[in-house]
Design a protein around this motif. Sequence first.
Motif, PDB file in Angstrom:
ATOM      1  N   PRO B  21       1.100  -1.630  -0.089  1.00  0.00           N
ATOM      2  CA  PRO B  21      -0.142   0.410   0.051  1.00  0.00           C
ATOM      3  C   PRO B  21       0.815   0.926   0.044  1.00  0.00           C
ATOM      4  CG  PRO B  21      -0.574  -1.421   1.941  1.00  0.00           C
ATOM      5  CD  PRO B  21       0.989  -2.045   0.958  1.00  0.00           C
ATOM      6  N   ALA B  22       2.012   1.413   0.479  1.00  0.00           N
ATOM      7  CA  ALA B  22       3.153   2.411  -0.051  1.00  0.00           C
ATOM      8  C   ALA B  22       3.349   2.913  -1.063  1.00  0.00           C
ATOM      9  CB  ALA B  22       4.251   2.316   0.843  1.00  0.00           C
ATOM     10  N   PHE B  23       3.107   2.402  -2.301  1.00  0.00           N
ATOM     11  CA  PHE B  23       3.219   2.400  -3.524  1.00  0.00           C
ATOM     12  C   PHE B  23       1.820   3.622  -3.594  1.00  0.00           C
ATOM     13  CE2 PHE B  23       5.957  -0.795  -6.007  1.00  0.00           C
ATOM     14  CZ  PHE B  23       6.479  -1.254  -4.778  1.00  0.00           C
ATOM     15  N   SER B  24       3.115   4.279  -4.661  1.00  0.00           N
ATOM     16  CA  SER B  24       2.011   5.450  -5.558  1.00  0.00           C
ATOM     17  C   SER B  24       0.978   5.068  -6.544  1.00  0.00           C
ATOM     18  CB  SER B  24       2.506   6.747  -5.536  1.00  0.00           C
ATOM     19  OG  SER B  24       3.638   6.536  -6.561  1.00  0.00           O
ATOM     20  N   ARG B  25       0.588   5.557  -7.167  1.00  0.00           N
ATOM     21  CA  ARG B  25      -0.734   5.816  -8.035  1.00  0.00           C
ATOM     22  C   ARG B  25      -0.213   5.467  -8.755  1.00  0.00           C
ATOM     23  NH1 ARG B  25      -5.471   7.597 -10.846  1.00  0.00           N
ATOM     24  NH2 ARG B  25      -5.474   5.875 -12.529  1.00  0.00           N
ATOM     25  N   ARG B  26       0.561   5.808  -9.252  1.00  0.00           N
ATOM     26  CA  ARG B  26       1.893   5.958 -10.941  1.00  0.00           C
ATOM     27  C   ARG B  26       3.149   5.223 -10.746  1.00  0.00           C
ATOM     28  NH1 ARG B  26       4.271  11.422 -13.009  1.00  0.00           N
ATOM     29  NH2 ARG B  26       2.050  11.475 -14.382  1.00  0.00           N
ATOM     30  N   GLU B  27       3.204   4.768  -9.593  1.00  0.00           N
ATOM     31  CA  GLU B  27       4.414   3.440  -9.265  1.00  0.00           C
ATOM     32  C   GLU B  27       3.829   2.102  -9.774  1.00  0.00           C
ATOM     33  OE1 GLU B  27       7.408   4.798  -5.562  1.00  0.00           O
ATOM     34  OE2 GLU B  27       5.349   4.272  -5.592  1.00  0.00           O
ATOM     35  N   MET B  28       2.257   2.144  -9.497  1.00  0.00           N
ATOM     36  CA  MET B  28       1.225   1.360  -8.845  1.00  0.00           C
ATOM     37  C   MET B  28       1.152   0.648 -10.956  1.00  0.00           C
ATOM     38  SD  MET B  28      -1.921   0.065  -9.951  1.00  0.00           S
ATOM     39  CE  MET B  28      -3.832   1.432  -9.417  1.00  0.00           C
ATOM     40  N   GLU B  29       0.842   2.598 -11.527  1.00  0.00           N
ATOM     41  CA  GLU B  29       0.520   1.639 -13.115  1.00  0.00           C
ATOM     42  C   GLU B  29       2.009   1.801 -14.031  1.00  0.00           C
ATOM     43  OE1 GLU B  29      -1.867   2.442 -14.820  1.00  0.00           O
ATOM     44  OE2 GLU B  29      -3.109   3.140 -13.017  1.00  0.00           O
ATOM     45  N   ARG B  30       2.898   2.007 -13.175  1.00  0.00           N
ATOM     46  CA  ARG B  30       4.339   1.620 -13.692  1.00  0.00           C
ATOM     47  C   ARG B  30       4.166  -0.333 -13.789  1.00  0.00           C
ATOM     48  NH1 ARG B  30       9.183   4.791 -11.939  1.00  0.00           N
ATOM     49  NH2 ARG B  30       7.462   6.608 -13.236  1.00  0.00           N
ATOM     50  N   GLU B  31       4.203  -0.696 -12.416  1.00  0.00           N
ATOM     51  CA  GLU B  31       4.563  -1.670 -11.737  1.00  0.00           C
ATOM     52  C   GLU B  31       3.524  -3.159 -12.618  1.00  0.00           C
ATOM     53  OE1 GLU B  31       7.146  -3.278  -9.851  1.00  0.00           O
ATOM     54  OE2 GLU B  31       7.576  -1.631 -10.291  1.00  0.00           O
TER      55      GLU B  31
ATOM     56  N   LEU C 381       9.002  -7.328 -27.936  1.00  0.00           N
ATOM     57  CA  LEU C 381       8.736  -6.275 -27.557  1.00  0.00           C
ATOM     58  C   LEU C 381       7.078  -5.649 -27.006  1.00  0.00           C
ATOM     59  CD1 LEU C 381      11.064  -3.223 -29.077  1.00  0.00           C
ATOM     60  CD2 LEU C 381      11.435  -5.044 -27.251  1.00  0.00           C
ATOM     61  N   GLN C 382       7.391  -5.404 -25.567  1.00  0.00           N
ATOM     62  CA  GLN C 382       5.807  -4.431 -24.712  1.00  0.00           C
ATOM     63  C   GLN C 382       6.264  -3.826 -24.052  1.00  0.00           C
ATOM     64  OE1 GLN C 382       3.150  -6.883 -24.336  1.00  0.00           O
ATOM     65  NE2 GLN C 382       4.037  -7.988 -25.813  1.00  0.00           N
ATOM     66  N   TYR C 383       5.360  -2.265 -24.414  1.00  0.00           N
ATOM     67  CA  TYR C 383       5.837  -1.169 -24.399  1.00  0.00           C
ATOM     68  C   TYR C 383       4.355  -0.934 -24.544  1.00  0.00           C
ATOM     69  CZ  TYR C 383       6.808  -0.835 -28.987  1.00  0.00           C
ATOM     70  OH  TYR C 383       6.115   0.065 -30.528  1.00  0.00           O
ATOM     71  N   PRO C 384       3.920   0.683 -23.532  1.00  0.00           N
ATOM     72  CA  PRO C 384       2.550   0.855 -24.452  1.00  0.00           C
ATOM     73  C   PRO C 384       3.111   2.231 -25.213  1.00  0.00           C
ATOM     74  CG  PRO C 384       3.941   1.984 -22.153  1.00  0.00           C
ATOM     75  CD  PRO C 384       4.839   1.194 -22.660  1.00  0.00           C
ATOM     76  N   GLY C 385       2.354   1.918 -26.230  1.00  0.00           N
ATOM     77  CA  GLY C 385       2.322   3.344 -27.199  1.00  0.00           C
ATOM     78  C   GLY C 385       1.950   4.539 -27.032  1.00  0.00           C
ATOM     79  N   MET C 386       1.187   4.725 -25.801  1.00  0.00           N
ATOM     80  CA  MET C 386       1.143   6.004 -25.327  1.00  0.00           C
ATOM     81  C   MET C 386       1.354   5.503 -23.591  1.00  0.00           C
ATOM     82  SD  MET C 386      -1.082   9.181 -26.071  1.00  0.00           S
ATOM     83  CE  MET C 386      -2.576   8.622 -26.844  1.00  0.00           C
ATOM     84  N   SER C 387       1.794   6.774 -23.272  1.00  0.00           N
ATOM     85  CA  SER C 387       2.228   6.336 -21.806  1.00  0.00           C
ATOM     86  C   SER C 387       2.275   7.665 -20.410  1.00  0.00           C
ATOM     87  CB  SER C 387       3.685   5.615 -21.623  1.00  0.00           C
ATOM     88  OG  SER C 387       3.572   5.889 -20.066  1.00  0.00           O
ATOM     89  N   SER C 388       1.837   8.008 -19.720  1.00  0.00           N
ATOM     90  CA  SER C 388       1.346   8.721 -18.839  1.00  0.00           C
ATOM     91  C   SER C 388       2.392   8.969 -18.243  1.00  0.00           C
ATOM     92  CB  SER C 388       0.501   9.182 -18.353  1.00  0.00           C
ATOM     93  OG  SER C 388       0.154   7.884 -17.422  1.00  0.00           O
ATOM     94  N   ASP C 389       3.246   8.534 -17.662  1.00  0.00           N
ATOM     95  CA  ASP C 389       4.402   8.077 -16.892  1.00  0.00           C
ATOM     96  C   ASP C 389       5.584   8.782 -18.264  1.00  0.00           C
ATOM     97  OD1 ASP C 389       6.330   7.304 -15.356  1.00  0.00           O
ATOM     98  OD2 ASP C 389       5.854   4.887 -14.986  1.00  0.00           O
ATOM     99  N   PRO C 390       6.575   8.958 -17.420  1.00  0.00           N
ATOM    100  CA  PRO C 390       7.625  10.265 -18.085  1.00  0.00           C
ATOM    101  C   PRO C 390       8.154   8.650 -17.988  1.00  0.00           C
ATOM    102  CG  PRO C 390       7.386  10.872 -15.630  1.00  0.00           C
ATOM    103  CD  PRO C 390       5.467   9.781 -16.198  1.00  0.00           C
ATOM    104  N   ALA C 391       8.000   7.689 -17.410  1.00  0.00           N
ATOM    105  CA  ALA C 391       9.531   6.401 -17.456  1.00  0.00           C
ATOM    106  C   ALA C 391       9.087   5.486 -17.560  1.00  0.00           C
ATOM    107  CB  ALA C 391      10.460   6.875 -16.081  1.00  0.00           C
ATOM    108  N   PRO C 392       8.147   4.608 -18.517  1.00  0.00           N
ATOM    109  CA  PRO C 392       7.849   3.519 -18.839  1.00  0.00           C
ATOM    110  C   PRO C 392       8.486   2.288 -18.961  1.00  0.00           C
ATOM    111  CG  PRO C 392       7.400   4.841 -20.420  1.00  0.00           C
ATOM    112  CD  PRO C 392       8.273   5.441 -20.152  1.00  0.00           C
ATOM    113  N   HIS C 393       7.917   1.296 -18.352  1.00  0.00           N
ATOM    114  CA  HIS C 393       8.636  -0.329 -18.696  1.00  0.00           C
ATOM    115  C   HIS C 393       8.435  -0.650 -19.391  1.00  0.00           C
ATOM    116  CE1 HIS C 393      10.323  -1.026 -14.616  1.00  0.00           C
ATOM    117  NE2 HIS C 393       8.466  -1.059 -14.243  1.00  0.00           N
ATOM    118  N   VAL C 394      10.216  -0.631 -20.771  1.00  0.00           N
ATOM    119  CA  VAL C 394       9.986  -1.983 -22.121  1.00  0.00           C
ATOM    120  C   VAL C 394      10.252  -3.024 -21.599  1.00  0.00           C
ATOM    121  CG1 VAL C 394      10.831  -1.513 -24.108  1.00  0.00           C
ATOM    122  CG2 VAL C 394      10.179   0.255 -23.350  1.00  0.00           C
ATOM    123  N   LEU C 395       9.992  -4.267 -21.805  1.00  0.00           N
ATOM    124  CA  LEU C 395      10.302  -5.147 -22.285  1.00  0.00           C
ATOM    125  C   LEU C 395      10.740  -5.919 -22.819  1.00  0.00           C
ATOM    126  CD1 LEU C 395       7.367  -4.547 -20.090  1.00  0.00           C
ATOM    127  CD2 LEU C 395       8.267  -6.814 -18.860  1.00  0.00           C
ATOM    128  N   GLY C 396      11.727  -7.312 -23.279  1.00  0.00           N
ATOM    129  CA  GLY C 396      11.780  -7.570 -24.287  1.00  0.00           C
ATOM    130  C   GLY C 396      12.323  -9.463 -24.226  1.00  0.00           C
TER     131      GLY C 396
END
Lengths: 487, 116, 824
Positions: B21-31, C381-396
């Motif tokens: 639960p300590a993760f923020s919304r953005r971190e959650m989306e990223r994970e 590869l797996q990545y979002p085409g559009m992302s609001s996250d400035p540092a999204p993950h890229v996997l391959g």
Amino acid sequence: MALPLAPLIWLAIWLYMRNRKGGAGGVDLSPGFWLFVWIICIWNSVFVAGLLFGGAAVSENPAWALPALAAAVFCFPWTFARWVLIPAGWTRAAYYVLRIPGTTLWKDRRGGALAGAVWAHTRSGRRSPRVDEWLQKKLAALSPLKAGGVAALALSRAAEGEIDFARGLMRLVLAFDRNARPRRILRVAVEWLAAEAATRGDWEAVRAIGSRRGVRTRWTLFASLAARRLLGESRPHALLLRAAWLLAPNRIGSLGLLRLALAGRQDAPVQREEGGLPATFSDLLRLHAALWKEGPASAGDLDRVQLGWSRLFMKGVAGGLRERAAAIAAANAEHVWEEARARIVGDLASMLREHGHSLAALTPSGLTEDIRARLEDEGMEELEHAAGALARRRANQQVLPVHDELVEWCALRDLYESLAGVASNGLRPLAFASVYPAASGHAVWLFNERGERPLGNALLRVLLEEARNAGDVEAERLQAANVAIPI
Amino acid sequence: MKSDLAGRVASNPFLVLGITPAFSRREMEREGQKLLGMLELGMAEARSYPTVFGPRPRTPEMVREAMAELRDPGRRLAHELLFLEGTAGVDADRGEKTVGWSGAFSALGLSRWPSR
Amino acid sequence: MASRDIFMGIDLGTTNSTAAVFDGERVDFVRDQQGATVLPSVVRIDSRGTVTAGSRARRYLESDPENTRTEFKRLMGTREEMLFPASRQKKTPPELAAEVLKVIRRAAGVQIGFEPEQAVISVPALFELPQSAATSEAGRLAGFSKVELIQEPVASALAAGWTADEDEGFWLVYDLGGGTFDASLLETRDGLLRVVAHDGDNFLGGRDIDQALSGWLAERLAEEHGVRVSRSDPSDAAIFRRLKLAAEEAKIELSHASEAVLSLEGISSPKGEIDVDLVLNRATLDALALPVIEKSIEVCERLVLANGVEKGKLHRVVLVGGPTAMPVLRQRIRERLQIPVAEGLDPMTLVAHGAALFALTSRLPARPVAVSEEKRRSFWLQYPGMSSDPAPHVLGRLTAAPGDGTEPSAAEPFAIRLSRSDGGWKGGLLELDAEGAFVTSVELLPRKTSVFFLEAFAKDGSVVPVEPRSLTIVHGLTISDPPLSRTVGVALADDSTREFIRRGTPLPARKTLTLRTVETVAKGSEGSLLKIPIIQGEFPSAHLCRLVGTLEIAGREVTATLPPGSAVEVTLELDRGGRLSARAFVPALNRVFSEVAHLAVPEIAPDSLAAAIASARERLAGIRRDAFANRDRNLLERAGEVEAHLAEAARDLAAARGGEPDSTQRAQRNLLDAEAVLAELEEERSWPELWDEAQQEFAFSAEWVARLGTEIEERHLSEAGRALEKAHQGKNATELSRQLRLVKRLGTAAFYRHPDAWFWMFDAASSSVSRASEPAKAAKLVKEGEEARKRGDSAAVRGVVERLWALLPPDPEFRRLGYDSGIR
């Protein structure tokens, strides 16, 4: 060698055959007469067998032993089947030997023989589809169904792994009228029930079966002594237990139980201080989660968790939760708290029922009333559904094969008992009132219209007993009268 | 057989996403996005997650649903309350146990067909 | 760098459709040959069978209405077929929609150089599963290899959010289309868009304004020219069509001018054919449109209120759809909702724009990525085409070698590196793991398109050529998965529902729940069938929700009889396009059943609808009588609400009889709304009756139990009395009837103990002997009973009574008692 009584035997066989074949031409003799004839026959055969064995010994010719053996089988078909054919897994042989007219399965020979055959088949080690089909055909053809047939069905379902249904059927065997229930079958049923309860660790039930008058066997006696020792109350002496074990059959197989009982109770209830209960939601949840692990949870464990929760919820919404809600912009801390409480109540209620504990096992607390309401509400609704379905089906004249009727009956009975067993006393009459009309109507229907008089009678006996438990005087009076009608 | 509550604890979105639960919304989306990618690529380490009942299989549907659940602050709060991490401690406090005798049927010469 | 991917979004509308293409930075709208971005959703089939669609077909809408069809979107998901008499062809709604999509696809092909193969199509938020499935089907028929759906409000929100600058908070999308109205409450936070909730009305739209307008025109015709036309008369359908078209044009004219003149030529009147000019001013139009507008605003208020957002807290409202151009509409919204209307957005193209953005988000390029012929190692590869996250993950992950593993190991990639094309960011050297995979994150250019190069290196450091060489990610507002528009669940035996997949759940979704059977499913029986109806909607009563499919377990497929209460594990699964699949696993049988009888939106015959309306009216009248008698003002008010729904349903029904196919659907919706309120009112009304009955029963039982009951019975009765009181306080009807059953049992048991009880029952039974099924037999029994009574033989009388009951029409209570003692 002359056989002075042989002509009498042949006369009996001739009379029997003639009577079987001839509808109108048959000699109409009372069953008592036949019993008399058979007792004479059997003791003649014992006499003959003894002479033959003697002959074999004197003449040192083993060929003499063969007719001796045949005579012995003829005399004691059950003993022979039970200790030779069934362990050997000879299905058809077991069936035909048990069909030999004799006094053991006198009250349901076809059903009883089939029970033996099913048992033998499960012991054969290899499941043959052909034999399976043969057995199922014979089972389906049993009408009217009596105790032997029900036991056969139970053994067959148990072998399939449908233990709950098999238990329901075996309990039904006990309810049959004594005129439709061979004694041997009754013994098989009680031993099976005791073994099944022992498997689950329900020692209370094992003890109850073993101390039931009139249906005790040497094995259930031993098992009930072991159960009493395991329950830790009025411990029977080890010597007594050993003696019971020595007297009971299946000594080698039962050694495990003997050792378990002699070792006694290893898990005596731990005295816990109330203050030791965790105080945070998360810790309580962890304690609660432990109850979900494999195996049934004990009433003590459930109570402890319940007390912990009750204390926590009494304090109202946790401050931490409010703060957290504010932090993540959630406006529903109260709602989340209440929802969690409702879920926990629901879970405690379902565990209580699933593990067969009574509500009385819980210390009254802020949650017990909610648990009771939940149990009653859900349970009554299920029960009403099931009873309604049964009544509807009968009203629509939707006839099921008798075996399937039993499936439905046993499911309803289990449901009723799980509810009546777990909830407060006030619920039993309520639950009884909601199933009784449908259940009684069903039993009567089987008795009157389906021609299953012994089975219908057995079901009515179950209802009679339950009417007594639930204090429904009118139902009791009515069923007592119904049960008295000859089958 | 497991109750609704047990199911909720085992499929808690935080557990499914492998976060706390300590993760923020953005971190959650990223994970979540990372897990979806890993599952799509068939990477072994993403295919299950630990719960108090032992490892559970993880599917893309579960990850998506978990993300959606945690996006809603109200629902997130409820899941935070029912978050139970790891496997430790569950067995430790288990008190009395009811012991059965598994050999009862075979002692009486009753047996079962092997399950198909 | 390879040519950029292009993404396509289509707004398939009721009256008009639009399409947009997006290359990651710029949005272009697809134009037809005339250069228009708005393409009429009209299809014409002439006598030679030639199909035309779009603006070319639109021209014939007035002159050849029989062979020119529009508004087929309203019939999506129904089994309705549309007839084109000239060519004697019948077309389903998806086939017609496909014709419109084909025109769009061709026009796009001219514009971007290839015909798109994949696209995102928008659907109204409240579309149900069959309607969504029909839309996917239309896409397939139009030649798209893959189509994804997005809800219109989500699309418009995406587009609006994309164009707006940092805008955090709640906002509203108000989408009034030709035939449907959707309102969506959205929230933007951290660059992520969240659909908080939807509401709307599947049968409220600009067309209702047109209809009000054409009705008004018809009145004018009657008043000024003596021409009487009626909507429910099929022979007047042609003139109504013309009035509607004229109204549509006038409406558009009035959004700029204050007065419009409508010219109708060749109208047949009592005086023969006449030409008519009608003048319409804005004030009249506003007055006619106001009911529709107010109704839509009510929906918005309900939505905002239900989600705990205060009116003033809304940042803005985005308007979508043609009718929102009306000045009065904008004014009313500002006034009542107290929020600024977002300016500078084109309500006609916003949805298509958003759909194209969504195509990028879900990486669905118009042209699928071609597989390179070159012999290179490739990464999946797996990545979002559009992302609001400035540092999204890229996997391959390395895919299997093209030369089935015979390649020299020197060329085997060992590590990779990602770097942004502008040189502003470079990732570290990343070793592949044992599975040949990597996980890393990249840095995006804020609110721009970033292109990253992928390089791979062998163990010795040499460069290994790999596919793909680059990947593109756009930084911006996103929504990850299309959310489900309406809750999907299962109807239960007591008319309640069990929710499976809640609305708003991202698709694809799957859920398994364990349910229990209520009736026996007999082995091998033809007649016995377990039905699991799958429904969509949020009503607590199943019959008010839409049936979208049924899962069936037939007795003939069952290998062992299932008693009631058997567990059935039902799994419902929805793919991204909203297609449903369902299966049931029965643990007792160890078998899976997956036969789903898919249903279209059910059609209802106008006659049965009329009957349903009449019966609802009757129920309503009963409630009204009571309300008057008790002077219950609240009840009267709510009865008025039901009346309004019923009146509307009746109007729609009349229109349906006049040949408007989707009016039946509207009428049904209104009827369901009316029934929902009716059911509530009836429950409220029946409560005092139920309580009266309970008190009477209790009094009866108390008397008899006191006289002839046992001690236990007395105790049970007093406990039941307390429980009754509690149920009364808690207004718990189920509990009340449950306790009542026990009370009755106790009372009757005591009653029958009276020595004369059976004589009394005999009197009661013989008084209703005229209703017996076999009067002669009954009369004989009565005689027999009378004799037994003279003898005072209670047992014999009882036997007679039981036999009499068997002849009398069933009365459940008595029948039940009869069964109890029926052994002969």
